[in-house]
Design a protein around this motif. Structure first.
Motif, PDB file in Angstrom:
ATOM      1  N   ARG A 153      81.260 -54.377  59.564  1.00  0.00           N
ATOM      2  CA  ARG A 153      81.950 -54.440  60.850  1.00  0.00           C
ATOM      3  C   ARG A 153      81.722 -55.782  61.542  1.00  0.00           C
ATOM      4  NH1 ARG A 153      83.714 -49.526  63.004  1.00  0.00           N
ATOM      5  NH2 ARG A 153      83.154 -47.702  61.754  1.00  0.00           N
ATOM      6  N   PHE A 154      80.500 -56.287  61.501  1.00  0.00           N
ATOM      7  CA  PHE A 154      80.170 -57.536  62.190  1.00  0.00           C
ATOM      8  C   PHE A 154      80.770 -58.744  61.492  1.00  0.00           C
ATOM      9  CE2 PHE A 154      77.383 -61.207  62.808  1.00  0.00           C
ATOM     10  CZ  PHE A 154      77.282 -61.262  64.195  1.00  0.00           C
ATOM     11  N   PHE A 155      80.580 -58.829  60.188  1.00  0.00           N
ATOM     12  CA  PHE A 155      80.964 -60.043  59.479  1.00  0.00           C
ATOM     13  C   PHE A 155      82.449 -60.100  59.139  1.00  0.00           C
ATOM     14  CE2 PHE A 155      76.386 -60.203  58.897  1.00  0.00           C
ATOM     15  CZ  PHE A 155      76.133 -61.551  59.157  1.00  0.00           C
ATOM     16  N   ALA A 156      83.146 -58.963  59.153  1.00  0.00           N
ATOM     17  CA  ALA A 156      84.580 -58.982  58.868  1.00  0.00           C
ATOM     18  C   ALA A 156      85.364 -59.742  59.931  1.00  0.00           C
ATOM     19  CB  ALA A 156      85.119 -57.556  58.750  1.00  0.00           C
ATOM     20  N   ARG A 157      84.753 -60.021  61.053  1.00  0.00           N
ATOM     21  CA  ARG A 157      85.397 -60.849  62.073  1.00  0.00           C
ATOM     22  C   ARG A 157      85.515 -62.305  61.628  1.00  0.00           C
ATOM     23  NH1 ARG A 157      84.225 -58.538  67.621  1.00  0.00           N
ATOM     24  NH2 ARG A 157      83.395 -56.439  67.243  1.00  0.00           N
ATOM     25  N   ARG A 158      84.681 -62.700  60.652  1.00  0.00           N
ATOM     26  CA  ARG A 158      84.608 -64.113  60.266  1.00  0.00           C
ATOM     27  C   ARG A 158      84.747 -64.341  58.765  1.00  0.00           C
ATOM     28  NH1 ARG A 158      80.879 -62.745  64.055  1.00  0.00           N
ATOM     29  NH2 ARG A 158      80.644 -64.063  65.919  1.00  0.00           N
ATOM     30  N   PHE A 159      84.488 -63.307  57.961  1.00  0.00           N
ATOM     31  CA  PHE A 159      84.425 -63.457  56.510  1.00  0.00           C
ATOM     32  C   PHE A 159      85.283 -62.393  55.831  1.00  0.00           C
ATOM     33  CE2 PHE A 159      80.532 -65.295  58.126  1.00  0.00           C
ATOM     34  CZ  PHE A 159      80.305 -66.400  57.327  1.00  0.00           C
ATOM     35  N   ARG A 160      85.604 -62.647  54.574  1.00  0.00           N
ATOM     36  CA  ARG A 160      86.180 -61.621  53.709  1.00  0.00           C
ATOM     37  C   ARG A 160      85.017 -60.824  53.126  1.00  0.00           C
ATOM     38  NH1 ARG A 160      89.310 -62.564  47.914  1.00  0.00           N
ATOM     39  NH2 ARG A 160      89.790 -60.351  47.518  1.00  0.00           N
ATOM     40  N   CYS A 161      84.773 -59.651  53.641  1.00  0.00           N
ATOM     41  CA  CYS A 161      83.584 -58.866  53.297  1.00  0.00           C
ATOM     42  C   CYS A 161      83.899 -57.842  52.221  1.00  0.00           C
ATOM     43  CB  CYS A 161      83.053 -58.151  54.535  1.00  0.00           C
ATOM     44  SG  CYS A 161      82.449 -59.272  55.808  1.00  0.00           S
ATOM     45  N   ILE A 162      83.015 -57.768  51.248  1.00  0.00           N
ATOM     46  CA  ILE A 162      83.171 -56.834  50.131  1.00  0.00           C
ATOM     47  C   ILE A 162      81.850 -56.110  49.926  1.00  0.00           C
ATOM     48  CG2 ILE A 162      83.496 -56.630  47.627  1.00  0.00           C
ATOM     49  CD1 ILE A 162      84.933 -59.637  49.392  1.00  0.00           C
ATOM     50  N   THR A 163      81.920 -54.815  49.765  1.00  0.00           N
ATOM     51  CA  THR A 163      80.775 -54.053  49.294  1.00  0.00           C
ATOM     52  C   THR A 163      81.270 -53.085  48.227  1.00  0.00           C
ATOM     53  OG1 THR A 163      78.861 -52.702  49.941  1.00  0.00           O
ATOM     54  CG2 THR A 163      80.943 -52.216  51.025  1.00  0.00           C
ATOM     55  N   TYR A 164      80.368 -52.595  47.412  1.00  0.00           N
ATOM     56  CA  TYR A 164      80.780 -51.683  46.333  1.00  0.00           C
ATOM     57  C   TYR A 164      79.662 -50.688  46.053  1.00  0.00           C
ATOM     58  CZ  TYR A 164      77.903 -54.608  43.186  1.00  0.00           C
ATOM     59  OH  TYR A 164      76.867 -55.286  42.584  1.00  0.00           O
ATOM     60  N   ALA A 165      80.055 -49.556  45.495  1.00  0.00           N
ATOM     61  CA  ALA A 165      79.102 -48.536  45.084  1.00  0.00           C
ATOM     62  C   ALA A 165      78.645 -48.845  43.663  1.00  0.00           C
ATOM     63  CB  ALA A 165      79.737 -47.155  45.150  1.00  0.00           C
ATOM     64  N   ALA A 166      77.347 -48.946  43.465  1.00  0.00           N
ATOM     65  CA  ALA A 166      76.800 -49.221  42.136  1.00  0.00           C
ATOM     66  C   ALA A 166      77.190 -48.114  41.157  1.00  0.00           C
ATOM     67  CB  ALA A 166      75.287 -49.340  42.202  1.00  0.00           C
ATOM     68  N   ARG A 167      77.120 -48.437  39.886  1.00  0.00           N
ATOM     69  CA  ARG A 167      77.396 -47.425  38.856  1.00  0.00           C
ATOM     70  C   ARG A 167      76.526 -46.195  39.096  1.00  0.00           C
ATOM     71  NH1 ARG A 167      76.626 -49.494  33.129  1.00  0.00           N
ATOM     72  NH2 ARG A 167      78.031 -51.120  33.892  1.00  0.00           N
ATOM     73  N   GLY A 168      77.144 -45.034  38.982  1.00  0.00           N
ATOM     74  CA  GLY A 168      76.414 -43.797  39.208  1.00  0.00           C
ATOM     75  C   GLY A 168      76.395 -43.340  40.643  1.00  0.00           C
ATOM     76  N   TYR A 169      76.932 -44.146  41.557  1.00  0.00           N
ATOM     77  CA  TYR A 169      76.989 -43.812  42.979  1.00  0.00           C
ATOM     78  C   TYR A 169      78.452 -43.573  43.365  1.00  0.00           C
ATOM     79  CZ  TYR A 169      72.191 -45.554  43.638  1.00  0.00           C
ATOM     80  OH  TYR A 169      70.832 -45.751  43.569  1.00  0.00           O
TER      81      TYR A 169
END
Length: 279
Positions: A41-57
């Motif tokens: 939420r914070f960094f999407a104001r300034r950056f292209r933010c990506i997160t992902y669920a690790a294998r098995g999650y």
């Protein structure tokens, strides 16, 4: 949201928000992609933010194999699959190990590395004991299920500070942890946590690392603090931030301090103000 297919056929669930330079977040063992929501939420104001669920999650798929190399290669697959290179990469704990190994294996993919809460089992004197404990924990997950394991795992001295400061946030975090599928968590605990080498085995590579690196540790997280101090002495172009009266889930326990510390670092890197150490 897109799925990234790894080389061994695992589908990784990816979430994205914002525009700008790519910024990738890699979660810890007890967390998941949602653990980075305060940062997304914070960094999407300034950056292209990506997160992902690790294998098995979930929503990522279960995997045929779990290990440190797979965790590193999954991060590579996300960066390459979304054409993010070079990306700022931020990892916590298990995710921080993957972040460090990315810097060692594929430094051209990283604009910077932020390594937070790293080091459990990383020091030679504790490595064998940690690996054995990880195998025991994996069996406990398989035999007793995630709910009982999460309650025990989340009561360590490095975790209780989160509960004391933010009971509501901690309750949400534990509920998500307890809901993780036992098969994926046990495989991750045994293969990634219990199967990784000591960081000391990579000392020469770390001394040659020339990617700007921010190390973040918490002073109530002793195993991580000791290893992070060793990394500070080893990685030439690294900086160190230590958060007071804080435990292992640094980004959730102190989100404002974490975000501001990280933003200062990223701004310095992007502005050319994080110079390489000259020998």
């Amino acid at each position: 949201m897109p799925l990234i297919r790894t080389r061994d056929g695992v589908d990784l669930h990816v979430e994205e928000a914002g525009r700008g330079r790519p910024l990738v977040f890699v979660h810890e063992f007890a967390g998941d992609a949602a653990s980075w929501e305060p940062q997304m939420r914070f960094f999407a104001r300034r950056f292209r933010c990506i997160t992902y669920a690790a294998r098995g999650y979930p929503p990522s798929s279960l995997a045929p194999a779990y290990g440190q190399e797979q965790a590193r290669d999954d991060l590579v697959a996300v960066i390459e699959g979304l054409d993010l290179a070079p990306a700022h990469v931020v990892g916590l704990s298990m995710g921080a190990f993957a972040t460090l190994h990315l810097g060692l294996h594929a430094p051209h993919l990283a604009r910077s590395l932020t390594v937070a809460g790293v080091g459990y089992g990383a020091m030679p004197a504790e490595h064998a004991e940690f690996a054995a404990a990880a195998r025991t924990n994996a069996e406990a997950i398989r035999q007793g299920g995630m709910d009982a394991f999460a309650a025990r795992y989340d009561s360590s001295p490095a975790r209780v500070t989160f509960a004391a400061k933010d009971p509501r946030g901690h309750a949400e975090f534990r509920a998500r942890f307890a809901a993780h599928p036992a098969e994926g968590s046990a495989g991750t605990m045994q293969g990634v946590q219990g199967g990784r080498s000591s960081l000391h085995d990579f000392a020469e590579g770390l001394r040659r690392l020339r990617v700007p690196t921010l190390l973040v540790a918490a002073d109530e997280d002793a195993p991580s603090l000791d290893a992070t101090l060793w990394l500070k002495r080893t990685i030439p172009d690294s900086g160190l931030a230590v958060f007071p009266r804080t435990g292992h889930a640094i980004n959730l326990e102190e989100p404002d301090l974490f975000n501001r510390t990280l933003l200062d670092f990223l701004t310095a890197v992007d502005g050319g103000a994080w110079p390489f150490t000259r020998s």
